[in-house]
Design a protein around this motif. Structure first.
Motif, PDB file in Angstrom:
ATOM      1  N   GLY A   1       0.670  -1.230  -0.106  1.00 26.49           N
ATOM      2  CA  GLY A   1       0.110  -0.019  -0.002  1.00 26.49           C
ATOM      3  C   GLY A   1       0.835   1.242  -0.043  1.00 26.49           C
ATOM      4  O   GLY A   1       2.226   1.246   0.564  1.00 26.49           O
ATOM      5  N   ALA A   2       0.168   2.140  -0.452  1.00 27.62           N
ATOM      6  CA  ALA A   2       0.965   3.519  -0.826  1.00 27.62           C
ATOM      7  C   ALA A   2       1.506   3.952   0.615  1.00 27.62           C
ATOM      8  O   ALA A   2       2.565   4.802   0.522  1.00 27.62           O
ATOM      9  N   ALA A   3       0.716   3.821   1.646  1.00 29.22           N
ATOM     10  CA  ALA A   3       0.900   4.581   3.122  1.00 29.22           C
ATOM     11  C   ALA A   3       2.152   3.956   3.849  1.00 29.22           C
ATOM     12  O   ALA A   3       2.850   4.712   4.466  1.00 29.22           O
ATOM     13  N   ALA A   4       2.560   2.621   3.149  1.00 29.09           N
ATOM     14  CA  ALA A   4       3.707   2.042   4.067  1.00 29.09           C
ATOM     15  C   ALA A   4       5.097   2.522   3.121  1.00 29.09           C
ATOM     16  O   ALA A   4       6.201   2.193   3.632  1.00 29.09           O
ATOM     17  N   LEU A   5       4.999   3.409   2.162  1.00 28.01           N
ATOM     18  CA  LEU A   5       6.182   3.633   1.421  1.00 28.01           C
ATOM     19  C   LEU A   5       7.156   4.549   2.504  1.00 28.01           C
ATOM     20  O   LEU A   5       6.549   5.692   2.834  1.00 28.01           O
ATOM     21  N   THR A   6       8.585   4.191   2.274  1.00 34.25           N
ATOM     22  CA  THR A   6       9.508   5.138   2.823  1.00 34.25           C
ATOM     23  C   THR A   6      10.658   5.227   2.082  1.00 34.25           C
ATOM     24  O   THR A   6      10.987   4.287   1.106  1.00 34.25           O
ATOM     25  N   HIS A   7      11.600   6.128   2.558  1.00 34.10           N
ATOM     26  CA  HIS A   7      12.931   6.384   1.309  1.00 34.10           C
ATOM     27  C   HIS A   7      13.785   5.162   1.844  1.00 34.10           C
ATOM     28  O   HIS A   7      14.322   4.598   0.944  1.00 34.10           O
ATOM     29  N   ARG A   8      13.681   4.678   3.046  1.00 36.51           N
ATOM     30  CA  ARG A   8      14.497   3.689   3.179  1.00 36.51           C
ATOM     31  C   ARG A   8      14.252   2.397   2.612  1.00 36.51           C
ATOM     32  O   ARG A   8      15.224   1.772   2.049  1.00 36.51           O
ATOM     33  N   ALA A   9      12.861   1.999   2.764  1.00 36.10           N
ATOM     34  CA  ALA A   9      12.371   0.731   2.004  1.00 36.10           C
ATOM     35  C   ALA A   9      12.474   0.748   0.741  1.00 36.10           C
ATOM     36  O   ALA A   9      12.908  -0.233   0.032  1.00 36.10           O
ATOM     37  N   VAL A  10      12.488   1.865  -0.077  1.00 41.09           N
ATOM     38  CA  VAL A  10      12.610   2.196  -1.572  1.00 41.09           C
ATOM     39  C   VAL A  10      14.244   1.851  -1.932  1.00 41.09           C
ATOM     40  O   VAL A  10      14.509   1.121  -2.654  1.00 41.09           O
ATOM     41  N   ALA A  11      14.946   2.558  -1.154  1.00 38.80           N
ATOM     42  CA  ALA A  11      16.521   2.293  -1.446  1.00 38.80           C
ATOM     43  C   ALA A  11      16.832   0.821  -1.170  1.00 38.80           C
ATOM     44  O   ALA A  11      17.608   0.345  -1.935  1.00 38.80           O
ATOM     45  N   ALA A  12      16.461   0.136  -0.252  1.00 39.31           N
ATOM     46  CA  ALA A  12      16.623  -1.183   0.180  1.00 39.31           C
ATOM     47  C   ALA A  12      16.225  -2.101  -1.154  1.00 39.31           C
ATOM     48  O   ALA A  12      17.035  -3.105  -1.559  1.00 39.31           O
ATOM     49  N   ARG A  13      14.872  -1.874  -1.577  1.00 38.64           N
ATOM     50  CA  ARG A  13      14.436  -2.735  -2.681  1.00 38.64           C
ATOM     51  C   ARG A  13      15.408  -2.521  -3.825  1.00 38.64           C
ATOM     52  O   ARG A  13      15.474  -3.251  -4.648  1.00 38.64           O
ATOM     53  N   ALA A  14      15.306  -1.212  -4.077  1.00 31.90           N
ATOM     54  CA  ALA A  14      16.063  -0.770  -5.447  1.00 31.90           C
ATOM     55  C   ALA A  14      17.941  -0.950  -5.340  1.00 31.90           C
ATOM     56  O   ALA A  14      18.267  -1.251  -6.457  1.00 31.90           O
ATOM     57  N   GLN A  15      18.197  -1.325  -4.162  1.00 32.58           N
ATOM     58  CA  GLN A  15      19.726  -1.656  -3.790  1.00 32.58           C
ATOM     59  C   GLN A  15      20.355  -0.383  -4.280  1.00 32.58           C
ATOM     60  O   GLN A  15      21.483  -0.490  -5.298  1.00 32.58           O
TER      61      GLN A  15
END
Length: 218
Positions: A41-55
């Motif tokens: 869901g959109a509410a769970a989005l964070t910069h840290r989570a995105v950086a980890a997923r995108a490596q």
């Protein structure tokens, strides 16, 4: 005594510097954000989570997207574009919708069986409910489908079908299984041929009476 000539050892070729690809990194970050929205869901989005997923380094996400709201909006825009492509696949079958909705229903069911697209659509709907700024993205599928169907069955019937299909989408997400082909077909046939009211009745203030005027007493 002369010294033997020495042969110079050739230097190993240095690796060429890695070419920077800012646009490629931006796409990677955006795709990672879209995947996280689909999953959580959109509410769970964070910069840290995105950086980890995108490596990628954490600072990269803020380098390309100034805020988490900007990143969320861009990711939802990407998901909306993907859903538009699915709707384009449905369009060729809408001209024969009234007489033969089976092919349109089959295409819609293919859409509902695609878990990623289904969850993306639901994420857009739920985000649109809580964030008015992003509501136009959430309504784009509904509005486009209504416009396309209205050419063949009129706007009132088209809007009713779009509402029903929004509900069928949510139903598929909640039950992890879409409705059956015959159930959707039966409902769409009924909505596509339902009576359409010519308009609301006139209000009492505008209704003209035809009653005889009161008689004067002699």
């Amino acid at each position: 005594m002369p010294q033997p000539a020495t042969t110079a050892t050739p230097l190993a070729p240095q690796a060429a510097p890695k070419r920077r690809d800012p646009e490629g990194r931006r796409r990677t970050i955006l795709s990672a954000a879209a995947e996280l929205i689909v999953e959580s869901g959109a509410a769970a989005l964070t910069h840290r989570a995105v950086a980890a997923r995108a490596q990628v380094p954490l600072g990269s996400t803020t380098q390309y997207f100034g805020s988490i709201d900007e990143l969320r909006e861009a990711a939802l825009q990407q998901l909306s574009d993907e859903i538009d492509e699915e709707l384009a696949n449905l369009e060729p079958f809408l001209s024969e919708f009234v007489n033969d909705p089976d092919r349109a229903v089959a295409q819609f069911l293919e859409y509902l069986h695609d878990t990623r697209v289904l969850q993306a659509d639901i994420a857009l709907m739920t985000t649109g409910v809580t964030d008015p700024r992003l509501r136009p993205l959430a309504l784009r599928w509904f509005d486009r489908l209504t416009d396309m169907l209205a050419q063949h069955i009129g706007r009132e019937r088209a809007a009713a079908i779009a509402v029903y299909l929004d509900g069928a989408t949510m139903h598929a997400g909640l039950h992890e299984q879409p409705l059956e082909h015959h159930e959707i077909t039966r409902a769409l046939r009924a909505l596509a041929t339902m009576p359409v009211d010519a308009g609301p009745p006139p209000s009492a203030s505008t209704t003209q009476t035809t009653a005889d005027p009161p008689q004067e007493r002699s």
